[in-house]
Design an enzyme around this catalytic site. Structure first.
Site, PDB file in Angstrom:
ATOM      1  N   GLU A 241       0.834  -1.206   0.000  1.00  0.00           N
ATOM      2  CA  GLU A 241       0.000   0.000   0.000  1.00  0.00           C
ATOM      3  C   GLU A 241       0.874   1.264   0.000  1.00  0.00           C
ATOM      4  O   GLU A 241       1.851   1.340   0.749  1.00  0.00           O
ATOM      5  CB  GLU A 241      -0.903  -0.015   1.241  1.00  0.00           C
ATOM      6  CG  GLU A 241      -1.855  -1.216   1.237  1.00  0.00           C
ATOM      7  CD  GLU A 241      -2.321  -1.624   2.640  1.00  0.00           C
ATOM      8  OE1 GLU A 241      -2.184  -0.817   3.577  1.00  0.00           O
ATOM      9  OE2 GLU A 241      -2.799  -2.757   2.785  1.00  0.00           O
TER      10      GLU A 241
ATOM     11  N   SER B 190      -5.468  -4.821   0.564  1.00  0.00           N
ATOM     12  CA  SER B 190      -5.862  -6.222   0.368  1.00  0.00           C
ATOM     13  C   SER B 190      -4.698  -7.098   0.832  1.00  0.00           C
ATOM     14  O   SER B 190      -3.972  -7.673   0.025  1.00  0.00           O
ATOM     15  CB  SER B 190      -6.154  -6.482  -1.119  1.00  0.00           C
ATOM     16  OG  SER B 190      -7.203  -5.674  -1.588  1.00  0.00           O
ATOM     17  N   GLU B 191      -4.530  -7.179   2.146  1.00  0.00           N
ATOM     18  CA  GLU B 191      -3.322  -7.831   2.666  1.00  0.00           C
ATOM     19  C   GLU B 191      -3.196  -9.285   2.234  1.00  0.00           C
ATOM     20  O   GLU B 191      -2.089  -9.757   1.954  1.00  0.00           O
ATOM     21  CB  GLU B 191      -3.261  -7.721   4.196  1.00  0.00           C
ATOM     22  CG  GLU B 191      -2.839  -6.356   4.705  1.00  0.00           C
ATOM     23  CD  GLU B 191      -3.920  -5.283   4.594  1.00  0.00           C
ATOM     24  OE1 GLU B 191      -5.092  -5.648   4.356  1.00  0.00           O
ATOM     25  OE2 GLU B 191      -3.608  -4.097   4.738  1.00  0.00           O
TER      26      GLU B 191
ATOM     27  N   ALA C 293       3.605  -4.565  10.878  1.00  0.00           N
ATOM     28  CA  ALA C 293       3.532  -6.003  11.162  1.00  0.00           C
ATOM     29  C   ALA C 293       2.127  -6.432  11.566  1.00  0.00           C
ATOM     30  O   ALA C 293       1.697  -7.537  11.243  1.00  0.00           O
ATOM     31  CB  ALA C 293       4.525  -6.367  12.260  1.00  0.00           C
ATOM     32  N   ASP C 294       1.415  -5.561  12.258  1.00  0.00           N
ATOM     33  CA  ASP C 294       0.077  -5.918  12.745  1.00  0.00           C
ATOM     34  C   ASP C 294      -0.850  -6.337  11.598  1.00  0.00           C
ATOM     35  O   ASP C 294      -1.718  -7.188  11.778  1.00  0.00           O
ATOM     36  CB  ASP C 294      -0.540  -4.726  13.475  1.00  0.00           C
ATOM     37  CG  ASP C 294       0.409  -4.143  14.507  1.00  0.00           C
ATOM     38  OD1 ASP C 294       0.144  -4.292  15.709  1.00  0.00           O
ATOM     39  OD2 ASP C 294       1.441  -3.553  14.109  1.00  0.00           O
TER      40      ASP C 294
ATOM     41  N   HIS D   4      -1.363  -1.209  16.535  1.00  0.00           N
ATOM     42  CA  HIS D   4      -0.311  -0.746  15.627  1.00  0.00           C
ATOM     43  C   HIS D   4       1.061  -0.768  16.292  1.00  0.00           C
ATOM     44  O   HIS D   4       1.938   0.011  15.943  1.00  0.00           O
ATOM     45  CB  HIS D   4      -0.590   0.687  15.138  1.00  0.00           C
ATOM     46  CG  HIS D   4      -1.761   0.822  14.223  1.00  0.00           C
ATOM     47  ND1 HIS D   4      -3.057   0.584  14.622  1.00  0.00           N
ATOM     48  CD2 HIS D   4      -1.842   1.184  12.912  1.00  0.00           C
ATOM     49  CE1 HIS D   4      -3.878   0.810  13.598  1.00  0.00           C
ATOM     50  NE2 HIS D   4      -3.164   1.169  12.552  1.00  0.00           N
TER      51      HIS D   4
END
Ligand SMILES: Cc1ncc(C[n+]2csc(CCOP(=O)(O)OP(=O)(O)O)c2C)c(N)n1
Lengths: 329, 321
Positions: B29, B58-59, B83-84, B128
């Site tokens: 992103e 859209s991970e 990372a979250d 986060h």
């Protein structure tokens, strides 16, 4: 007429592939029930027309991603059925060295990037494969097979949007056999279903009778041509029916017997057989093709039972290069 | 040698790798805009939108497409933003990327990097700020790297891009703006080789990632000469160097930002005890976060944070036993 005989030869090849898939899966189910093939087998018997009708339009360089019900896709793409049967038996020489089994059949030499034990997981992988193909300027496309159950997972939405956004060369094939495991998928799917969802993301959708291999072939030919011409992703919603249970040991008691019987009357192989006979192909020639398929798969099964188990070192190989596991002391 | 920030060192390393190998590309992103920490700044201008790809949120597909692209012979750099958000792509990472090579019998390899900026950063609160490194070290198939200096950010990113294994690169959010000396021509670092940041016989101190500068300062403040190891990668990790030092000092302190319970410090300590025997250490301690989410308010967040003062106290405790 040369054109007609070419077309007949093509149809005979499709019949042969469908017969081989069915024979393979009949042996696989029998082997699972006999306790010879460990683990689980998900048969696609009755759905062969989808795999074959689509893959008849693919080239070797094209890639496919597949599902837990992926034997048909693999065979239709040209995977070695003998190595697949060894794999189902967990034996040395299996296409994945006995480390994958039925649910992880793959044959990268023919562009079969793998069956997948996670519903919908092939969709993002297919998108990335298409991006790599573009980056490398390869002349190839990706066909992404998934079941109707996958349309209720997030990666389906992500992948449709993604493929449309980047105009990726992907043919999405929703193989709608009516069931997601033991549940009728219409009972858990709101709205207009797979094609409507794909179109909402800008992926043009075509609905086809998946039990008519010639219809699938015709639709796929058209969609693949559009993709190769740079038209971006296309969606094929192929309606069919899963003759067997979800797995080789599921009796499918959750659906009426008449419904399954009616599906058997619509047999994709039977319909192509009838079409070929009407076109003048001898019944004996067709019977020989089917008998050959059965003999081939029976011999693969026998060979698998006679094959050696994998070397135990294989359990520890191909994990990773850095930080690889050690043999236990 | 030049002084630069962690983000700049990483940016340069990626640019150099992309110049070297046209099959290296990045997706995530906001990458065309430079990435949220500036670690992609200017790269879209140099390499174009086909190789620096700004994606939808859209991970699953960022991660899964990275895999598909790796299986077809390219070398993707998969950016998770932080990372979250990897948690939205855990199937793709854990059950697909980490497994393909094995379950397909070596036919395909997921030669890709997953960049995961992690940890506390400017009061980002519970969703986060997580350090989930221990989960990742638990997954066969993954290499887990955790740079703590700008030079290592560059060296490990280069190594990760060239690796045929999938590499998770945990970049400490709190260090993006930290400065350090970086060689002009950074070489890829081998995985599993710790950097010894200080020497001394009083104790063996092991740390990584954002805690590296904190530990270095804390040890200096303690005035006690210790062996300090920045592990740089958590799988594989430099067990040999740590065990050898602990055998000599007899005292071990592991410091990490992640929650202590089931943290990677437990693995380090366990391996040292296995190597030296139950009586091999006179003192052993883990310093990490309490088993609580990270709070928002600055004083509350600081209460969770590993500080040089807390490190110095722990060093004194361990050295005194
Ligand atoms: C993410 C995920 N959830 C659940 C399952 C368990 N499961 C395996 S197959 C299946 C049904 C899938 O239905 P569909 O996609 O329509 O494919 P079909 O089995 O009909 O071929 C389920 C629920 C799974 N493999 N993956």
């Amino acid at each position: 007429m040369a054109g007609a005989s070419n077309e007949t030869a093509r149809r005979i090849a499709m019949l042969r592939d469908m017969a081989r898939i069915r024979a393979f899966e009949r042996e696989a189910v029998a082997a699972m029930r006999a306790g010879e093939a460990p683990g689980v087998v998900h048969p696609s018997i009755g759905q062969e027309g989808v795999a074959v009708g689509v893959c008849a339009n693919l080239r070797r360089a094209d890639r496919i991603t597949s599902t837990h019900r992926g034997h048909g896709h693999a065979i239709a793409k040209g995977a070695d059925a003998g190595a697949m049967m060894l794999e189902l038996h967990g034996r040395a020489g299996g296409c994945c060295g006995g480390k994958g089994g039925s649910m992880h059949i793959a044959d990268f030499t023919v562009g079969m990037l793998g069956a997948n034990g996670v519903v919908g997981a092939g969709i993002p992988i297919a998108c990335g494969a298409a991006q790599a193909i573009r980056l490398k300027q390869e002349e190839a496309i990706v066909a992404c097979f998934f079941g109707d159950g996958a349309v209720n997972r997030g990666p389906f939405l992500e992948g449709m949007n993604w493929a449309a956004l980047y105009r990726l060369p992907v043919l999405f094939v929703c193989e709608d056999n009516g069931f997601a495991a033991f549940t009728r998928n219409s009972a858990v799917t709101a709205g207009g279903g797979p094609a409507v969802r794909a179109e909402a993301c800008g992926v043009p959708a075509t609905v086809v009778d998946g039990e008519d291999v010639l219809a699938v072939d015709g639709a796929a030919a058209d969609l693949v041509a559009r993709i190769r011409a740079g038209g971006g992703p296309q969606f094929l919603h192929a309606k069919c029916y899963r003759w067997e249970g979800h797995t080789g040991t599921d009796a499918a008691a959750y659906r009426p017997a008449e419904e399954a019987a009616a599906a058997r009357d619509r047999d994709c192989i039977g319909r192509l057989r009838a079409a070929l006979e009407a076109a003048g192909v001898a019944a004996t020639e067709i019977a020989a093709i089917e008998a050959d398929a059965e003999a081939e798969m029976a011999s693969h099964r026998a060979a698998a039972m006679a094959a050696a188990w994998p070397d135990l070192g294989a359990a520890f190989s191909d994990v990773q290069d850095s930080g690889a596991p050690a043999w236990p002391a | 040698m030049a002084r630069m920030t962690f983000a700049e060192a990483a940016r340069r390393a990626l640019a150099e790798e992309m110049r070297r190998d046209p099959l290296v590309w990045a997706l995530g992103e906001d990458l065309v805009q430079g990435g949220i920490f500036g670690q992609y700044r200017g790269l879209a201008q140099e390499f174009g939108a086909e190789r620096i790809v700004s994606t939808p949120i859209s991970e699953s597909t960022i991660m899964g497409a990275g895999l598909g692209a790796a299986l077809c012979g390219t070398r993707p750099v998969v950016e998770m933003r932080i990372a979250d958000f990897t948690l939205c792509a855990m199937d793709e990472l854990v059950s697909q990327i980490a497994k393909v090579r094995y379950m397909f019998g070596g036919q395909g390899r997921a030669a890709l990097v997953v960049r995961m900026p992690q940890g506390m950063w400017r009061n980002s609160a519970a969703q986060h700020s997580q350090c989930l490194e221990a989960w990742l070290t638990h997954i066969p198939g993954l290499v887990v790297a955790a740079p703590g200096t700008p030079a290592d950010a560059a060296g490990l990113l280069k190594a990760a891009i060239r690796s045929d294994d999938p590499v998770v690169l945990l970049e400490p959010k709190n260090l993006w703006t930290a400065e350090g000396e970086v060689p002009d021509d950074v070489a890829p670092l081998p995985f599993g080789v710790a950097r010894q940041a200080a020497q001394g016989d009083a104790a063996t101190i092991v740390t990584w990632s954002a805690c590296v500068p904190v530990v270095e300062q804390g040890v200096r403040e303690s005035g006690i000469a210790c062996d300090v190891f920045d592990l740089r990668s958590l799988w594989p990790w430099d067990e040999g160097a740590v065990v050898a030092s602990a055998r000599r000092t007899g005292r071990l302190l592991v410091v990490h930002e992640a929650v202590t319970v089931s943290g990677f410090g437990a693995e380090v300590l366990a391996r040292v005890v296995e190597a030296l025997g139950p009586a091999g250490l006179r003192a052993a301690e883990r310093l990490g976060a309490p088993r609580a989410p990270v709070p928002f308010s600055p004083p509350l967040e600081d209460a969770m944070r590993i500080s040089p003062a807390r490190v110095a106290d722990a060093v004194r405790r361990v050295a005194a036993r």
